[in-house]
Design an enzyme around this catalytic site. Structure first.
Site, PDB file in Angstrom:
ATOM      1  N   HIS A   1     -15.416 -17.107  -2.757  1.00 28.43           N
ATOM      2  CA  HIS A   1     -13.841 -17.886  -2.383  1.00 28.43           C
ATOM      3  C   HIS A   1     -12.802 -17.213  -3.502  1.00 28.43           C
ATOM      4  O   HIS A   1     -11.797 -17.825  -3.432  1.00 28.43           O
ATOM      5  CB  HIS A   1     -14.434 -18.975  -3.345  1.00 28.43           C
ATOM      6  CG  HIS A   1     -14.995 -20.397  -1.925  1.00 28.43           C
ATOM      7  ND1 HIS A   1     -16.295 -19.780  -2.203  1.00 28.43           N
ATOM      8  CD2 HIS A   1     -14.063 -21.063  -1.336  1.00 28.43           C
ATOM      9  CE1 HIS A   1     -17.149 -20.675  -1.370  1.00 28.43           C
ATOM     10  NE2 HIS A   1     -15.378 -21.451  -0.510  1.00 28.43           N
TER      11      HIS A   1
ATOM     12  N   ASP B   1     -19.582 -20.322   5.879  1.00 29.28           N
ATOM     13  CA  ASP B   1     -21.375 -20.504   5.305  1.00 29.28           C
ATOM     14  C   ASP B   1     -21.539 -20.385   6.411  1.00 29.28           C
ATOM     15  O   ASP B   1     -23.074 -20.319   6.387  1.00 29.28           O
ATOM     16  CB  ASP B   1     -21.020 -21.983   4.751  1.00 29.28           C
ATOM     17  CG  ASP B   1     -20.726 -22.162   3.666  1.00 29.28           C
ATOM     18  OD1 ASP B   1     -20.517 -21.271   2.758  1.00 29.28           O
ATOM     19  OD2 ASP B   1     -19.699 -22.232   2.963  1.00 29.28           O
TER      20      ASP B   1
ATOM     21  N   CYS C   1     -12.437 -23.406  10.661  1.00 23.23           N
ATOM     22  CA  CYS C   1     -11.474 -23.441  10.184  1.00 23.23           C
ATOM     23  C   CYS C   1     -11.672 -22.765   8.287  1.00 23.23           C
ATOM     24  O   CYS C   1     -11.684 -22.182   7.269  1.00 23.23           O
ATOM     25  CB  CYS C   1     -11.051 -25.041   8.644  1.00 23.23           C
ATOM     26  SG  CYS C   1     -12.742 -25.622   7.774  1.00 23.23           S
TER      27      CYS C   1
HETATM   28  C1  PEP Z   1     -16.271 -22.384   5.257  1.00 25.61           C
HETATM   29  O1  PEP Z   1     -17.430 -21.887   5.364  1.00 25.61           O
HETATM   30  O2  PEP Z   1     -16.022 -21.842   6.821  1.00 25.61           O
HETATM   31  C2  PEP Z   1     -15.352 -22.949   5.168  1.00 25.61           C
HETATM   32  C3  PEP Z   1     -14.475 -23.264   5.353  1.00 25.61           C
HETATM   33  O3  PEP Z   1     -15.547 -24.081   3.310  1.00 25.61           O
HETATM   34  P1  PEP Z   1     -15.618 -22.972   2.271  1.00 25.61           P
HETATM   35  O4  PEP Z   1     -14.933 -21.280   2.794  1.00 25.61           O
HETATM   36  O5  PEP Z   1     -14.688 -23.495   1.158  1.00 25.61           O
HETATM   37  O6  PEP Z   1     -16.829 -22.548   1.607  1.00 25.61           O
HETATM   38 MG    MG Z   2     -18.349 -23.294   3.692  1.00 21.83          MG
END
Ligand code: PEP
Ligand code: MG
Length: 612
Positions: free
Chosen positions: A215, A503, A550
């Site tokens: 993140h 993820d 996403c």
């Molecule tokens: C993902 O896991 O691809 C996602 C968009 O959520 P995050 O990166 O916030 O876990």
């Molecule tokens: Mg995620």
């Protein structure tokens, strides 16, 4: 002497600047710039804490001198003397004042910076006894930091960390005295720290730890500044004020570059500028492929004010508002033991400071208003894993595997009051525009049932209050393999799906996305990952339900073709990536890519075919 440190390229571009080191401390410290008018109060805060520690140690010293040698050995008295001496040493106090006065660091940051500098001097000492005094210094500094923790800086309390005023102040400082850009070098920065720096003056940053889709890396991309993570020893090798180049394309940090290297990178920077202005010409070009297929390019945002960048990049909506960033870095203490206790939005005895319904409602409304009628997909809170609420929350998960723990929807369902507070805020905000409500990390049918029941309950509560709210489309993130393998269940209950590839890759390949030591195994083109992505897109299309991606895959131009070939028509990414992806899709023919994507899907080594 010039040397380089290699890491992972996570945010493109070249930054050249003087290094600002953020030292890691065992005590949780905030890092922010203060205004010149706040310098005196920062110094006073520091002095007060230091005097309190001096008094504490002097009291202890007196106690020790009255005890028998059996109860208080001679060494203890000597140690206390050393601590008292270190606390009053000019090298420490004078140095800290310099960072506050001349660089406008907040007191805690100034203290840890100076600790880092002196620690390095201790490390270089020949004498083993003196070298060991470093631990004493760390102890006294931590005592002072702990004292300061009780007294929150008025500057921080006013939220000056990211205020324009503070930035202007810093700009003035740079203009007046140094006129140089700054790059941030740290062992680690959690996403909450990153947010503090989001509107700050840094032109690039590098950390010792972190993976490509950690993140911290994601926030760096959203800041659109060159960044390198996983650079292992960088924060040890780089010194405060060193000249540094951050090469966010190659994943390299070059320290103390020679004039020839500087000239070469200056050329690269100019080239990147030219490329940027070329891309800007595409701003008003519709995102339509050669064969006339319209593609939705949406934005991922972390804060309501990011809506401006989304609009400026030509996004047709927000595909992912990571609402957890409203929740992070606020709690001062935890009340539970890593469980859900004490984290509800209500202020329980001043211990927990999660945003309440009204504050959340205002934030969501601000994002919705900012998007001027375009849809906004708000994801319910996803804390846990590498997005701890605060340092205490992080500590409570130490030794466990937080990525597999109480995270995202699991965390929300463990505290229905907190979750209902968020749901009510989102539903109320939906009265002001098109809102999609997205649920992270679902895997079980009972989680779906519980979630839907709580959404109904939130509506009932608003009805009972006669409070206005709007309709929302309900979506599920597909980011756990279990979900991707039971799609009919998700398609039955939800209006749309959004694939969280960050993820999905982590959990499919059993790789911690934040761990640089396994970063080489993190492969979006692994056949298993592609298969899950392809099935999700295909099954959604069969039922006429919208599916978007996403995760970071959506913003990677090297993957645009394969995703289009697999049938993806909705991509959500950082605003800074939108124009590059648009440029790529304008050159694509989805009809031709369809068969090729099936071959990629069947290949043993898809990466070789995609050329990514
Ligand atoms: C993902 O896991 O691809 C996602 C968009 O959520 P995050 O990166 O916030 O876990
Ligand atoms: Mg995620």
């Amino acid at each position: 002497m010039t040397f380089s440190v290699h890491g992972l390229a996570v945010s493109r571009g070249i930054a050249v600047g003087r290094a600002v080191l953020v030292a890691s401390s065992r005590v949780d410290v905030a890092h922010y710039f203060v205004e010149a008018s706040a310098v005196e109060s920062e110094i006073t805060r520091l002095r007060t804490a230091r005097n309190a520690v001096v008094e504490e140690l002097q009291r202890l010293r007196i106690d020790v001198s009255t005890m028998s040698p059996k109860d208080a050995p001679q060494e203890l008295a000597a140690l206390l003397d050393v601590h008292l001496m270190l606390l009053q040493d000019e090298l420490l106090t004078g140095g800290v004042k310099y960072w506050i006065k001349d660089r406008l660091y907040n007191a805690e940051w100034a203290l840890t910076t100076q600790l880092e500098i002196i620690s390095r001097q201790f490390d270089e000492m020949e004498d083993a006894y003196l070298r060991e005094r470093k631990a004493d210094l760390e102890q006294v500094v931590e005592r002072v930091l702990s004292h300061m923790k009780g007294a929150v800086s008025p500057v921080l309390a006013q939220g000056l960390a990211s205020s324009k005023k503070a930035r202007r102040q810093q700009d003035l400082l740079l203009d007046d005295t140094m006129d140089v850009p700054l790059v941030l070098i740290a062992h680690d920065l959690n996403p909450a720290d990153m947010l503090q720096f989001k509107q700050s003056v840094f032109v690039g940053f590098a950390t010792d730890v972190g993976g490509k889709t950690s993140h911290t890396a994601i926030v760096a991309r959203s800041m659109d500044i060159p960044a390198v993570v996983g650079a292992r020893q960088a924060s040890q090798l780089v010194r405060q004020d060193d000249w540094v180049i951050i090469d966010g394309d190659a994943g390299v940090i070059i320290v103390d570059p020679s004039p020839i290297i500087l000239a070469e990178y200056g050329f690269k920077q100019r080239q990147a500028e030219v490329e940027r202005s070329r891309l800007l010409r595409l701003l008003h070009t519709p995102a339509v492929t050669l064969d006339g297929v319209r593609i939705d390019l949406l934005a991922n945002i972390e804060l309501p004010q990011d809506a401006a960048a989304a609009l400026a990049a030509g996004a047709v909506g927000v595909g992912l508002f990571r609402s957890e960033f409203l929740f992070m870095g606020r709690a001062t203490h935890t009340t539970g033991k890593g469980g859900a206790g004490g984290k509800s939005g209500r202020d329980s005895g001043g211990q927990s400071h999660l945003p309440g319904e009204e504050e959340q409602y205002q934030s969501y409304k601000r994002a919705i208003d900012g998007m001027q009628g375009l849809p906004v997909t708000i994801r319910t809170v996803d804390v846990g894993s590498d997005k701890p609420l605060d340092r205490q929350h992080e500590k409570s998960a130490e030794g466990l595997n937080p990525a597999l723990g109480l995270r995202a929807i699991r965390w929300s369902l463990a505290d229905p009051e907190m979750f209902l507070t968020q749901l009510r805020a989102i539903l109320r905000a939906a009265a002001h525009g098109q809102v999609n409500l997205l649920i992270p990390m679902l895997a079980h049918a009972h989680e779906i049932h519980q979630t839907l029941a709580l959404v109904d309950e939130a509506r009932r509560q608003l009805d009972a209050r006669a409070q206005a709210y709007g309709p929302v489309k309900l979506g599920a993130m597909i980011e756990v393999p279990a979900a991707a393998l039971t799609l009919p269940l998700f398609l039955k209950y939800f209006d749309f799906l959004s694939i969280g590839t960050n993820d999905l890759i982590q959990y499919t390949l059993a790789i911690d996305r934040a761990d640089q030591s396994v970063a080489h195994l993190y492969n979006p083109l692994h056949p298993a990952v592609l298969r899950l992505v392809a099935d999700t897109i295909a099954q959604g299309a069969m039922l006429g339900k919208s599916v978007s991606v996403c995760g970071e895959m959506a913003g990677d131009v090297g993957l645009t073709r394969v995703l289009l070939g697999l049938g993806l028509r909705s991509f959500s990414m950082h605003p800074a990536q939108i124009l590059a992806v648009k440029q790529e899709l304008l050159r694509c023919d989805t009809g031709k890519l369809k068969n090729w994507a099936q071959e990629v899907l069947a290949a043993e080594d898809p990466a070789a075919m995609v050329g990514a």
